[in-house]
Enzyme design. Structure first.
Site, PDB file in Angstrom:
ATOM      1  N   ASP A  39      61.942  15.191  44.941  1.00  0.00           N
ATOM      2  CA  ASP A  39      60.865  14.517  44.353  1.00  0.00           C
ATOM      3  C   ASP A  39      60.696  13.259  45.301  1.00  0.00           C
ATOM      4  O   ASP A  39      61.387  12.441  45.355  1.00  0.00           O
ATOM      5  CB  ASP A  39      61.058  13.773  42.890  1.00  0.00           C
ATOM      6  CG  ASP A  39      59.843  13.049  42.347  1.00  0.00           C
ATOM      7  OD1 ASP A  39      58.975  12.908  43.231  1.00  0.00           O
ATOM      8  OD2 ASP A  39      59.737  12.970  41.254  1.00  0.00           O
ATOM      9  N   TYR A  81      63.232   9.958  37.272  1.00  0.00           N
ATOM     10  CA  TYR A  81      62.031   9.481  36.282  1.00  0.00           C
ATOM     11  C   TYR A  81      62.372   9.990  34.766  1.00  0.00           C
ATOM     12  O   TYR A  81      62.947  11.154  34.542  1.00  0.00           O
ATOM     13  CB  TYR A  81      60.885  10.135  36.963  1.00  0.00           C
ATOM     14  CG  TYR A  81      59.516  10.045  35.834  1.00  0.00           C
ATOM     15  CD1 TYR A  81      58.902   8.762  35.671  1.00  0.00           C
ATOM     16  CD2 TYR A  81      58.945  11.251  35.417  1.00  0.00           C
ATOM     17  CE1 TYR A  81      57.923   8.826  34.778  1.00  0.00           C
ATOM     18  CE2 TYR A  81      57.908  11.272  34.632  1.00  0.00           C
ATOM     19  CZ  TYR A  81      57.292  10.018  34.480  1.00  0.00           C
ATOM     20  OH  TYR A  81      56.171   9.781  33.523  1.00  0.00           O
ATOM     21  N   ARG A 116      40.790  27.295  38.103  1.00  0.00           N
ATOM     22  CA  ARG A 116      42.362  27.271  38.031  1.00  0.00           C
ATOM     23  C   ARG A 116      43.198  27.836  38.842  1.00  0.00           C
ATOM     24  O   ARG A 116      44.290  27.475  39.181  1.00  0.00           O
ATOM     25  CB  ARG A 116      42.480  27.875  36.469  1.00  0.00           C
ATOM     26  CG  ARG A 116      44.030  27.687  36.185  1.00  0.00           C
ATOM     27  CD  ARG A 116      44.089  28.124  34.507  1.00  0.00           C
ATOM     28  NE  ARG A 116      43.266  29.056  34.108  1.00  0.00           N
ATOM     29  CZ  ARG A 116      44.024  30.404  34.371  1.00  0.00           C
ATOM     30  NH1 ARG A 116      44.826  30.807  34.924  1.00  0.00           N
ATOM     31  NH2 ARG A 116      43.123  31.517  33.802  1.00  0.00           N
ATOM     32  N   LYS A 152      51.053   8.337  41.462  1.00  0.00           N
ATOM     33  CA  LYS A 152      51.862   7.058  41.939  1.00  0.00           C
ATOM     34  C   LYS A 152      51.321   6.672  43.424  1.00  0.00           C
ATOM     35  O   LYS A 152      50.008   6.244  43.544  1.00  0.00           O
ATOM     36  CB  LYS A 152      53.492   7.277  42.126  1.00  0.00           C
ATOM     37  CG  LYS A 152      54.026   7.775  40.587  1.00  0.00           C
ATOM     38  CD  LYS A 152      53.823   7.011  39.364  1.00  0.00           C
ATOM     39  CE  LYS A 152      54.404   7.671  38.367  1.00  0.00           C
ATOM     40  NZ  LYS A 152      54.240   8.818  37.865  1.00  0.00           N
TER      41      LYS A 152
END
Length: 270
Positions: free
Chosen positions: A226, A152, A99, A250
Site C-alpha cells: 500500500d 490502516y 462500471r 489521501k
C-alpha cells in the site's frame, strides 16, 4: 472515431453519430495504447508522469473532458457482438458500461501506472475495495497472509475479522522492520501474500521494500504494498513489489474530497 495522436498527446474525437467506426489494422495498433509503455526500472516518478500519454478535452480543452455517462451508444448490432466477445473494447474507444470502463477513469489509471512504473492500473470505488479485490484474487479459502502489524485500521479489520470469518483466510501480523520475524512467519506453499504499507498509516513506519520483496519471492509469496502515503517518494513496483494499492482519498486527492482506490500490477498478476 479514432483519436488523433501527436507527439504523445491524444486529441479525443467526437462520439460518432452514424455507423460505428473501426478498421482491423487500427485495432491492433490502438490496443497497445491502453497501457503505458513500461518505464525504465529507476525512472523518476515525476518524469514518468510527465512523459505519459496526455489526452486533451473533446472540444480542445487542455484537460481531458469528464465523461459522466453510465452507458454508451452502439449504433450497429455487429459492433455490439464484437464488444461482448472482447474483440473491441476501451483500448479502441468502445465503451459499454462505466462500471467496466469509463474514459475518464481509464485515463486516471494510465497516469497512475506511469507514476508507479507498472504495466496496468485499475481504479476502484475506494481504497478498501482495491485492497479487498487484490486479497480475494490472490487468496482462496484456507489461504494465509503475513501482514505488518502497523496498518490502516480498515485494512487491519478486514484481515482480522472479515477474511477470517467469511473466507477462511488467516493472517499472521508481524513487526515489518523485524526481517527475521517476517521470514519465519511466511510458510512456503501455504502463505500467499506478504502485505504491508510502504509508509504506514498513521505511524509512518517505513518498510524496506527491496529486502522484504526478495525474502517473499524466495518463498513464492506475492508482495502487495500500500503506497497511499508515499507516491512520488517511493515506487514499490520498481523496488520489487508485485502489486501496489492506493487510497486516492489521501495523497493523490490532496483535498479529502474523493473516495476512490487504485490497484497496479504487471504481467505476472492475472
Amino acid at each position: 472515431m479514432a483519436d488523433t495522436k501527436t507527439h504523445g498527446f491524444v486529441f479525443s474525437g467526437k462520439k460518432r453519430a452514424g455507423a460505428d467506426d473501426f478498421d482491423g489494422d487500427d485495432y491492433f495498433v490502438a490496443k497497445k495504447s491502453l497501457l503505458p509503455p513500461l518505464a525504465p526500472s529507476w525512472e523518476d516518478p515525476a518524469a514518468a508522469l510527465a512523459n505519459a500519454r496526455h489526452e486533451f478535452g473533446e472540444h480542445g480543452g487542455v484537460n481531458m473532458s469528464i465523461e459522466a455517462s453510465a452507458t454508451f451508444t452502439v449504433m450497429e448490432p455487429e459492433t455490439m457482438r464484437r464488444m461482448f466477445s472482447g474483440e473491441l473494447g476501451p483500448d479502441r474507444d468502445f465503451f459499454i458500461y462505466s462500471r467496466h470502463f469509463n474514459p475518464t477513469v481509464l485515463n486516471l489509471g494510465r497516469q497512475m501506472a506511469a507514476l508507479e512504473g507498472t504495466e496496468a492500473a485499475y481504479c476502484t470505488s475506494s481504497g478498501m475495495s482495491a485492497i479487498s479485490s487484490v486479497l480475494l484474487q490472490l487468496c482462496s479459502s484456507g489461504g494465509h497472509v503475513v501482514a505488518s502489524q502497523t496498518l490502516y485500521g480498515g485494512t487491519h479489520a478486514l484481515l482480522t475479522h472479515f477474511l477470517r470469518r467469511a473466507c477462511n483466510i488467516t493472517t499472521t501480523f508481524v513487526n515489518i522492520t523485524d526481517h527475521a520475524a517476517v521470514k519465519n512467519a511466511m510458510v512456503e506453499g501455504k502463505t500467499h501474500v506478504l502485505y504491508f504499507e510502504a509508509m504506514s498509516n498513521p505511524t509512518l513506519t517505513v518498510a524496506d521494500i527491496p529486502a522484504l520483496s526478495r525474502m517473499a519471492h524466495d518463498k513464492g509469496v506475492t508482495v502487495v504494498v500500500d503506497n497511499t502515503f508515499a507516491p512520488m517518494v517511493l515506487s514499490p513496483a520498481r523496488l520489487g513489489a508485485d502489486v501496489v494499492v492506493h487510497s486516492i482519498s489521501k495523497f493523490i486527492s490532496g483535498g479529502a474530497d474523493i473516495i476512490a482506490g487504485l490497484l497496479m500490477f504487471g504481467k505476472t498478476i492475472s
